[in-house]
Scaffold this active site. Structure first.
Site, mmCIF file in Angstrom:
data_model
loop_
_atom_site.group_PDB
_atom_site.id
_atom_site.type_symbol
_atom_site.label_atom_id
_atom_site.label_comp_id
_atom_site.label_asym_id
_atom_site.label_seq_id
_atom_site.Cartn_x
_atom_site.Cartn_y
_atom_site.Cartn_z
ATOM 1 N N ASN A 145 -10.234 -0.179 0.185
ATOM 2 C CA ASN A 145 -8.770 -0.108 0.176
ATOM 3 C C ASN A 145 -8.256 -0.616 -1.170
ATOM 4 O OD1 ASN A 145 -6.035 -0.525 0.530
ATOM 5 N ND2 ASN A 145 -6.233 -1.542 2.517
ATOM 6 N N HIS B 185 -3.401 7.018 3.019
ATOM 7 C CA HIS B 185 -3.815 5.746 2.425
ATOM 8 C C HIS B 185 -5.204 5.411 2.942
ATOM 9 C CE1 HIS B 185 -4.124 1.701 1.193
ATOM 10 N NE2 HIS B 185 -3.853 1.171 2.376
ATOM 11 N N CYS C 198 0.827 -1.230 0.000
ATOM 12 C CA CYS C 198 0.000 0.000 0.000
ATOM 13 C C CYS C 198 0.852 1.267 0.000
ATOM 14 C CB CYS C 198 -0.938 0.014 1.196
ATOM 15 S SG CYS C 198 -1.944 -1.472 1.299
HETATM 16 N N1 ACO Z 1 -18.804 -9.065 9.467
HETATM 17 C C1 ACO Z 1 -19.258 -9.398 10.670
HETATM 18 N N2 ACO Z 1 -18.436 -9.846 11.649
HETATM 19 C C2 ACO Z 1 -17.130 -9.948 11.380
HETATM 20 C C3 ACO Z 1 -16.583 -9.605 10.122
HETATM 21 C C4 ACO Z 1 -17.496 -9.147 9.151
HETATM 22 N N3 ACO Z 1 -17.096 -8.787 7.908
HETATM 23 N N4 ACO Z 1 -15.271 -9.796 10.147
HETATM 24 C C5 ACO Z 1 -14.957 -10.249 11.367
HETATM 25 N N5 ACO Z 1 -16.070 -10.336 12.115
HETATM 26 C C6 ACO Z 1 -16.204 -10.777 13.501
HETATM 27 C C7 ACO Z 1 -15.079 -11.652 13.940
HETATM 28 O O1 ACO Z 1 -15.313 -12.995 13.581
HETATM 29 C C8 ACO Z 1 -15.101 -11.431 15.424
HETATM 30 O O2 ACO Z 1 -16.120 -12.234 15.970
HETATM 31 P P1 ACO Z 1 -15.903 -12.982 17.381
HETATM 32 O O3 ACO Z 1 -15.693 -11.879 18.364
HETATM 33 O O4 ACO Z 1 -17.197 -13.720 17.558
HETATM 34 O O5 ACO Z 1 -14.702 -13.845 17.209
HETATM 35 C C9 ACO Z 1 -15.523 -9.987 15.581
HETATM 36 O O6 ACO Z 1 -16.152 -9.628 14.341
HETATM 37 C C10 ACO Z 1 -14.376 -9.046 15.839
HETATM 38 O O7 ACO Z 1 -13.325 -9.352 14.901
HETATM 39 P P2 ACO Z 1 -12.017 -8.502 14.847
HETATM 40 O O8 ACO Z 1 -11.166 -9.012 13.750
HETATM 41 O O9 ACO Z 1 -11.418 -8.425 16.209
HETATM 42 O O10 ACO Z 1 -12.629 -7.081 14.454
HETATM 43 P P3 ACO Z 1 -11.913 -5.695 14.427
HETATM 44 O O11 ACO Z 1 -12.645 -4.747 15.284
HETATM 45 O O12 ACO Z 1 -10.437 -5.791 14.635
HETATM 46 O O13 ACO Z 1 -12.151 -5.230 12.926
HETATM 47 C C11 ACO Z 1 -10.923 -5.086 10.845
HETATM 48 C C12 ACO Z 1 -11.613 -5.989 11.865
HETATM 49 C C13 ACO Z 1 -11.978 -4.153 10.292
HETATM 50 C C14 ACO Z 1 -10.331 -5.936 9.728
HETATM 51 C C15 ACO Z 1 -9.844 -4.276 11.577
HETATM 52 O O14 ACO Z 1 -9.009 -5.107 12.322
HETATM 53 C C16 ACO Z 1 -9.009 -3.500 10.640
HETATM 54 O O15 ACO Z 1 -9.469 -2.596 9.957
HETATM 55 N N6 ACO Z 1 -7.698 -3.766 10.580
HETATM 56 C C17 ACO Z 1 -6.823 -3.097 9.669
HETATM 57 C C18 ACO Z 1 -6.710 -3.950 8.503
HETATM 58 C C19 ACO Z 1 -6.491 -3.217 7.239
HETATM 59 O O16 ACO Z 1 -6.874 -2.073 7.036
HETATM 60 N N7 ACO Z 1 -5.878 -3.931 6.350
HETATM 61 C C20 ACO Z 1 -5.725 -3.460 5.048
HETATM 62 C C21 ACO Z 1 -4.415 -3.781 4.541
HETATM 63 S S1 ACO Z 1 -3.181 -2.868 5.329
HETATM 64 C C22 ACO Z 1 -3.424 -1.387 4.917
HETATM 65 O O17 ACO Z 1 -3.848 -1.087 3.843
HETATM 66 C C23 ACO Z 1 -3.102 -0.404 5.963
#
Ligand code: ACO
Length: 329
Positions: free
Chosen positions: A286, A256, A117
């Site tokens: 993204n 980004h 990215c």
């Molecule tokens: N819909 C519904 N529930 C979901 C989904 C979804 N799409 N995805 C995960 N969950 C659930 C999980 O299973 C989990 O359930 P559980 O508690 O019963 O186990 C719960 O939601 C929480 O999951 P987490 O992964 O802890 O959720 P979090 O609050 O961390 O959000 C996310 C996840 C949005 C991916 C976040 O971690 C994030 O944005 N991280 C950054 C990742 C990113 O931006 N990557 C892009 C590439 S890098 C870059 O470009 C910077």
């Protein structure tokens, strides 16, 4: 602060995104998720998805044409093409060579940069350095991705995040004190396991990987989130402070576009009000290396970048890689 002489300036910008829109509501029919969950955790409402028969270089080519037109250059004027991408048309030749062919940029050298990215900021930093060194005059840089190709559409924790598109910029020697004030790039390979697409290389060669998900993006979401905020915060504050500016002097931040919560956390650290932070993650998701140049082009088209404005770009991605750029327009 007194303006300092710059080596290069952006003389043209362009972007190209697929027409097909995939909304959160449509995604909720494919995996167990909801519009509310996706919007509240990421700020994303919809993303653009390329057709099956389209390629990364096609979108790069379209974005490049717009940028070249704006710069008033013909493809034959180009000395160099640099493409940031993690979704190349092929492992080799480079996507830059495919774009070169489509443009008919017969006088250019062309290569890809793999900095995930942060690919556009890495490309900008390279191009600015090469112009400063006097090696090239007319450089086309791009971020171009079809992330839909490496997204596991059955994995709800990743498939909600990504989209397709390309953005481009033309860099030329600057005429004075406007242009690229400074760039800053960093990486930390110790964290390579947190965000990756393992297949297709020497560890999981093609043909052995397809059944195990190695050809899809794999991500430790929470860890990526934490590092993204820290690294983007560091890259942004460092470049502002070390060049004698303050947050007040930044007219527009183009981060980004990974996640609205990451963007807001970085903006808070910089003490820049939200209205001076450009956001389009809600419409495109993204798009990795393409996200900053797509946003930059869109901000310009909307009249948000005026002469003498100081614009801050800041990005972060797999590697980890991260970086920033200060540009006086
Ligand atoms: N819909 C519904 N529930 C979901 C989904 C979804 N799409 N995805 C995960 N969950 C659930 C999980 O299973 C989990 O359930 P559980 O508690 O019963 O186990 C719960 O939601 C929480 O999951 P987490 O992964 O802890 O959720 P979090 O609050 O961390 O959000 C996310 C996840 C949005 C991916 C976040 O971690 C994030 O944005 N991280 C950054 C990742 C990113 O931006 N990557 C892009 C590439 S890098 C870059 O470009 C910077």
């Amino acid at each position: 602060m007194k303006p300092k002489r710059t080596a290069s300036e952006i003389t043209g910008m362009g972007a190209a995104v697929p027409e097909k829109v995939l909304t959160n509501f449509e995604l909720a029919k494919m995996v167990d998720t909801s519009d509310e969950w996706i919007r509240s955790r990421t700020g994303i409402r919809e993303r653009r998805i390329a057709e099956d028969n389209e390629t990364t270089s096609e979108y790069g080519h379209r974005a490049a044409r717009v940028a070249l037109d704006q710069a008033g250059l013909s493809p034959k004027d180009l000395d160099l093409i640099i493409v940031g991408t993690v979704t190349p048309d092929m492992c080799f030749p480079s996507t830059a060579c495919f774009i070169q062919e489509k443009l008919g940029a017969v006088n250019a050298a062309a290569f890809d940069v793999n900095a995930a990215c942060a690919g556009f900021i890495y490309s900008l930093s390279l191009a600015d350095g090469m112009i400063a060194a006097g090696q090239y005059k007319n450089i086309l840089i791009l971020g171009a991705e079809l992330l839909s190709r490496i997204t596991n559409w059955q994995d709800r924790s990743t498939c909600i995040l990504f989209g397709d598109g390309a953005g481009a910029a033309v860099l030329q020697p600057s005429q004075g004190d406007r242009g690229i004030v400074k760039t800053y790039i960093r990486s930390d390979g110790r964290l390579n396991h947190l965000l990756k697409m393992p297949g297709g290389g020497t560890i999981f060669p093609p043909g052995q990987e397809a059944h195990n998900g190695e050809c899809f993006i794999q991500m430790e979401g929470r860890e990526v989130f934490r590092h993204a905020v820290n690294c983007m915060g560091e890259a942004a504050t460092k470049i502002i402070e070390e060049n004698g500016f303050t947050g007040d002097e930044i007219s527009l931040v183009i981060p980004h576009q990974a996640n609205i919560r990451i963007i807001e956390a970085v903006a808070k650290r910089l003490d820049v009000p939200n209205e001076r932070v450009y956001i389009n993650v809600d419409r495109f998701g993204n798009t990795s290396s393409a996200s900053i140049p797509i946003a930059l082009h869109e901000a310009q088209q909307r009249g948000l970048i005026n002469r003498n404005d100081l614009v801050l770009l800041v990005g972060f991605g797999g590697g980890f890689t991260w970086g920033s750029a200060l540009i006086r327009f």
